[in-house]
Design a protein around this motif. Sequence first.
Motif, PDB file in Angstrom:
ATOM      1  N   THR A 274       0.828  -1.213   0.000  1.00 12.84           N
ATOM      2  CA  THR A 274       0.000   0.000   0.000  1.00 12.84           C
ATOM      3  C   THR A 274       0.856   1.255   0.000  1.00 12.84           C
ATOM      4  O   THR A 274       0.601   2.211  -0.766  1.00 12.84           O
ATOM      5  CB  THR A 274      -0.927   0.010   1.233  1.00 12.84           C
ATOM      6  N   VAL A 275       1.876   1.261   0.837  1.00 11.36           N
ATOM      7  CA  VAL A 275       2.794   2.414   0.876  1.00 11.36           C
ATOM      8  C   VAL A 275       3.485   2.591  -0.463  1.00 11.36           C
ATOM      9  O   VAL A 275       3.631   3.714  -0.973  1.00 11.36           O
ATOM     10  CB  VAL A 275       3.836   2.235   1.995  1.00 11.36           C
ATOM     11  N   GLY A 276       3.912   1.469  -1.052  1.00 12.85           N
ATOM     12  CA  GLY A 276       4.567   1.549  -2.364  1.00 12.85           C
ATOM     13  C   GLY A 276       3.640   2.100  -3.426  1.00 12.85           C
ATOM     14  O   GLY A 276       4.047   2.902  -4.277  1.00 12.85           O
ATOM     15  N   PHE A 277       2.365   1.696  -3.368  1.00 10.29           N
ATOM     16  CA  PHE A 277       1.383   2.165  -4.342  1.00 10.29           C
ATOM     17  C   PHE A 277       1.127   3.672  -4.187  1.00 10.29           C
ATOM     18  O   PHE A 277       0.989   4.402  -5.178  1.00 10.29           O
ATOM     19  CB  PHE A 277       0.074   1.391  -4.165  1.00 10.29           C
ATOM     20  N   VAL A 278       1.082   4.137  -2.934  1.00  9.73           N
ATOM     21  CA  VAL A 278       0.768   5.540  -2.668  1.00  9.73           C
ATOM     22  C   VAL A 278       1.949   6.463  -2.976  1.00  9.73           C
ATOM     23  O   VAL A 278       1.776   7.550  -3.561  1.00  9.73           O
ATOM     24  CB  VAL A 278       0.322   5.716  -1.199  1.00  9.73           C
ATOM     25  N   ARG A 279       3.156   6.035  -2.619  1.00 11.29           N
ATOM     26  CA  ARG A 279       4.305   6.946  -2.673  1.00 11.29           C
ATOM     27  C   ARG A 279       5.157   6.793  -3.931  1.00 11.29           C
ATOM     28  O   ARG A 279       5.865   7.726  -4.310  1.00 11.29           O
ATOM     29  CB  ARG A 279       5.187   6.746  -1.440  1.00 11.29           C
ATOM     30  N   ALA A 280       5.122   5.630  -4.589  1.00 12.40           N
ATOM     31  CA  ALA A 280       5.963   5.434  -5.776  1.00 12.40           C
ATOM     32  C   ALA A 280       5.157   5.706  -7.035  1.00 12.40           C
ATOM     33  O   ALA A 280       3.915   5.719  -7.014  1.00 12.40           O
ATOM     34  CB  ALA A 280       6.488   3.998  -5.802  1.00 12.40           C
ATOM     35  N   PHE A 282       3.728   4.616 -10.729  1.00 11.94           N
ATOM     36  CA  PHE A 282       3.051   3.364 -11.050  1.00 11.94           C
ATOM     37  C   PHE A 282       4.009   2.304 -11.588  1.00 11.94           C
ATOM     38  O   PHE A 282       3.907   1.123 -11.253  1.00 11.94           O
ATOM     39  CB  PHE A 282       1.933   3.612 -12.062  1.00 11.94           C
ATOM     40  N   ASP A 283       4.970   2.716 -12.422  1.00 15.74           N
ATOM     41  CA  ASP A 283       5.911   1.750 -13.004  1.00 15.74           C
ATOM     42  C   ASP A 283       6.782   1.106 -11.927  1.00 15.74           C
ATOM     43  O   ASP A 283       7.050  -0.100 -11.964  1.00 15.74           O
ATOM     44  CB  ASP A 283       6.798   2.435 -14.043  1.00 15.74           C
ATOM     45  N   GLN A 284       7.237   1.929 -10.960  1.00 20.03           N
ATOM     46  CA  GLN A 284       8.037   1.393  -9.861  1.00 20.03           C
ATOM     47  C   GLN A 284       7.222   0.391  -9.032  1.00 20.03           C
ATOM     48  O   GLN A 284       7.706  -0.694  -8.687  1.00 20.03           O
ATOM     49  CB  GLN A 284       8.512   2.525  -8.941  1.00 20.03           C
ATOM     50  N   PHE A 285       6.006   0.789  -8.721  1.00 21.30           N
ATOM     51  CA  PHE A 285       5.150  -0.082  -7.918  1.00 21.30           C
ATOM     52  C   PHE A 285       4.867  -1.391  -8.651  1.00 21.30           C
ATOM     53  O   PHE A 285       4.905  -2.475  -8.069  1.00 21.30           O
ATOM     54  CB  PHE A 285       3.834   0.629  -7.590  1.00 21.30           C
ATOM     55  N   LEU A 286       4.577  -1.283  -9.947  1.00 24.44           N
ATOM     56  CA  LEU A 286       4.266  -2.475 -10.738  1.00 24.44           C
ATOM     57  C   LEU A 286       5.464  -3.427 -10.784  1.00 24.44           C
ATOM     58  O   LEU A 286       5.309  -4.652 -10.711  1.00 24.44           O
ATOM     59  CB  LEU A 286       3.868  -2.068 -12.159  1.00 24.44           C
ATOM     60  N   GLU A 287       6.652  -2.860 -10.842  1.00 23.35           N
ATOM     61  CA  GLU A 287       7.869  -3.679 -10.871  1.00 23.35           C
ATOM     62  C   GLU A 287       8.026  -4.466  -9.571  1.00 23.35           C
ATOM     63  O   GLU A 287       8.331  -5.660  -9.582  1.00 23.35           O
ATOM     64  CB  GLU A 287       9.090  -2.781 -11.079  1.00 23.35           C
ATOM     65  N   LYS A 288       7.802  -3.806  -8.434  1.00 22.31           N
ATOM     66  CA  LYS A 288       7.942  -4.487  -7.137  1.00 22.31           C
ATOM     67  C   LYS A 288       6.796  -5.480  -6.897  1.00 22.31           C
ATOM     68  O   LYS A 288       7.000  -6.531  -6.295  1.00 22.31           O
ATOM     69  CB  LYS A 288       7.985  -3.455  -6.008  1.00 22.31           C
ATOM     70  N   LEU A 289       5.599  -5.137  -7.378  1.00 22.47           N
ATOM     71  CA  LEU A 289       4.478  -6.062  -7.248  1.00 22.47           C
ATOM     72  C   LEU A 289       4.759  -7.336  -8.039  1.00 22.47           C
ATOM     73  O   LEU A 289       4.485  -8.446  -7.577  1.00 22.47           O
ATOM     74  CB  LEU A 289       3.193  -5.399  -7.754  1.00 22.47           C
ATOM     75  N   LEU A 290       5.329  -7.163  -9.228  1.00 22.98           N
ATOM     76  CA  LEU A 290       5.679  -8.318 -10.053  1.00 22.98           C
ATOM     77  C   LEU A 290       6.770  -9.151  -9.374  1.00 22.98           C
ATOM     78  O   LEU A 290       6.736 -10.385  -9.416  1.00 22.98           O
ATOM     79  CB  LEU A 290       6.147  -7.851 -11.432  1.00 22.98           C
ATOM     80  N   THR A 291       7.715  -8.461  -8.736  1.00 27.47           N
ATOM     81  CA  THR A 291       8.770  -9.167  -8.004  1.00 27.47           C
ATOM     82  C   THR A 291       8.169 -10.025  -6.900  1.00 27.47           C
ATOM     83  O   THR A 291       8.545 -11.186  -6.710  1.00 27.47           O
ATOM     84  CB  THR A 291       9.761  -8.160  -7.387  1.00 27.47           C
ATOM     85  N   TYR A 292       7.219  -9.434  -6.158  1.00 23.16           N
ATOM     86  CA  TYR A 292       6.547 -10.164  -5.075  1.00 23.16           C
ATOM     87  C   TYR A 292       5.812 -11.396  -5.623  1.00 23.16           C
ATOM     88  O   TYR A 292       5.918 -12.496  -5.073  1.00 23.16           O
ATOM     89  CB  TYR A 292       5.557  -9.232  -4.360  1.00 23.16           C
ATOM     90  N   VAL A 293       5.081 -11.217  -6.721  1.00 20.19           N
ATOM     91  CA  VAL A 293       4.313 -12.317  -7.314  1.00 20.19           C
ATOM     92  C   VAL A 293       5.238 -13.425  -7.805  1.00 20.19           C
ATOM     93  O   VAL A 293       4.991 -14.621  -7.575  1.00 20.19           O
ATOM     94  CB  VAL A 293       3.432 -11.797  -8.470  1.00 20.19           C
ATOM     95  N   LEU A 294       6.316 -13.050  -8.470  1.00 17.62           N
ATOM     96  CA  LEU A 294       7.230 -14.042  -9.030  1.00 17.62           C
ATOM     97  C   LEU A 294       7.956 -14.822  -7.933  1.00 17.62           C
ATOM     98  O   LEU A 294       8.155 -16.040  -8.055  1.00 17.62           O
ATOM     99  CB  LEU A 294       8.238 -13.373  -9.964  1.00 17.62           C
ATOM    100  N   TRP A 295       8.370 -14.108  -6.870  1.00 15.39           N
ATOM    101  CA  TRP A 295       9.018 -14.808  -5.771  1.00 15.39           C
ATOM    102  C   TRP A 295       8.065 -15.812  -5.133  1.00 15.39           C
ATOM    103  O   TRP A 295       8.414 -16.977  -4.943  1.00 15.39           O
ATOM    104  CB  TRP A 295       9.500 -13.814  -4.705  1.00 15.39           C
TER     105      TRP A 295
END
Length: 406
Positions: A274-280, A282-295
């Motif tokens: 949530t913090v990443g979505f609010v403060r970063a 969209f591209d940065q957030f999407l990259e980290k969300l994808l990292t979380y999903v892939l891990w």
Amino acid sequence: MNSSNVRLTLGGKNIHLIGTAHVSKESIAEVTAAIRAEDKPSMVCVELDQGRFSAITNQDNWERLNITRVLREGKGFLLMANITLASFQRRLGNELGVKPGEEMLAAVNTAQEMGIAYSLCDREVQTTLRRAWTRCSLWSKCKLLAALLSSAFVTEKLNAEEIENLKNSNELDGMMGELSNYLPTVKETLIDERDLYLAAKIWEAAAESSGDKANSTLAVVGAGHLRGIQTHLEKFAAGEKLPDLNQLESIPSKNVLSKAAKWIIPVIILALLTVGFVRADFDQFLEKLLTYVLWNGGLAALGCIIALGHPLAILVSFLCAPFTTFIPFIGVGMLSGLVQATVRKPSVADAENIAADAASLKGMYRNRITRVLLVFFLSSLGSSIATFVSGSVLVDFVVKLFRTQA
């Protein structure tokens, strides 16, 4: 008289304790001879519960196992522990030509033959395992599973003399000390609590006995329980109140903190996203969300692959792991295990051979029931590891966001 054979006269009760090794031919002969002796007992107590007694006497016990129901009820880890213990004892027994618990069955059969009453005095094994599991911390649970799995695949063989030595107090003291240091909570539940439970049941069984030897009680127990049982019996004779058996048979309820603990990690991960979505951006957030999903999906699927799970079970592991992180009561292992059990339905032969197959890694992969458990366990393990890895990545991401935006 050896240290595994104790005669007590306490409070007008004559109690004969025989400590056995559960895969010992000598123990079978000793127990049978004691019951057939001239001063035969009027009651025989054995360290068995109804469940284990049925497992020993009913050859089709495993055939009634419903693996999908076990997973739905969240008892996958308990079943793994039960099967691993059974397979370990079975392997030891096969090496010595003795079935695990055969001395207990010999005691019951001889008592029936002689017209002597007998009593199953142990606590239900499922209750004991659930109490031990509930009281363990996450780290202790990992250590317990590691110990069980390593014992199942150990190649060291014990001969008959070494088995008999396990009844000696010096050998047992060392083993109990190691268990107490390694897993104190498990030792308390598996050994100490059962010492008290067995002693109380034996005392109750001997309640109608008198000072006459003809009315003595013979108790056949594992040698590891002998000293503890004797200590409790002496305390009962001295006036100590018997324990509440209903309390020892209950499963401890989790306190508020324990119930909340399983939600801590999901809440932290959700907060970081949530913090990443609010403060970063969209591209940065999407990259980290994808990292979380892939891990999460990747390591859960990898665990399922290592278990040689069905492709559908692997796919379910990958797709569901990122979501089950936020639902503690529905683990990815439960879902992948259910899919594996559905598409590779276990047969009656798998149920019949489960204890033997579980004694080797090759057998566990060959047997469809244990394969389901491998899929359940390894996909769960992969998801758990991934949660911590991806969580650390998200923490680093959020910390950097605050630093750059400060």
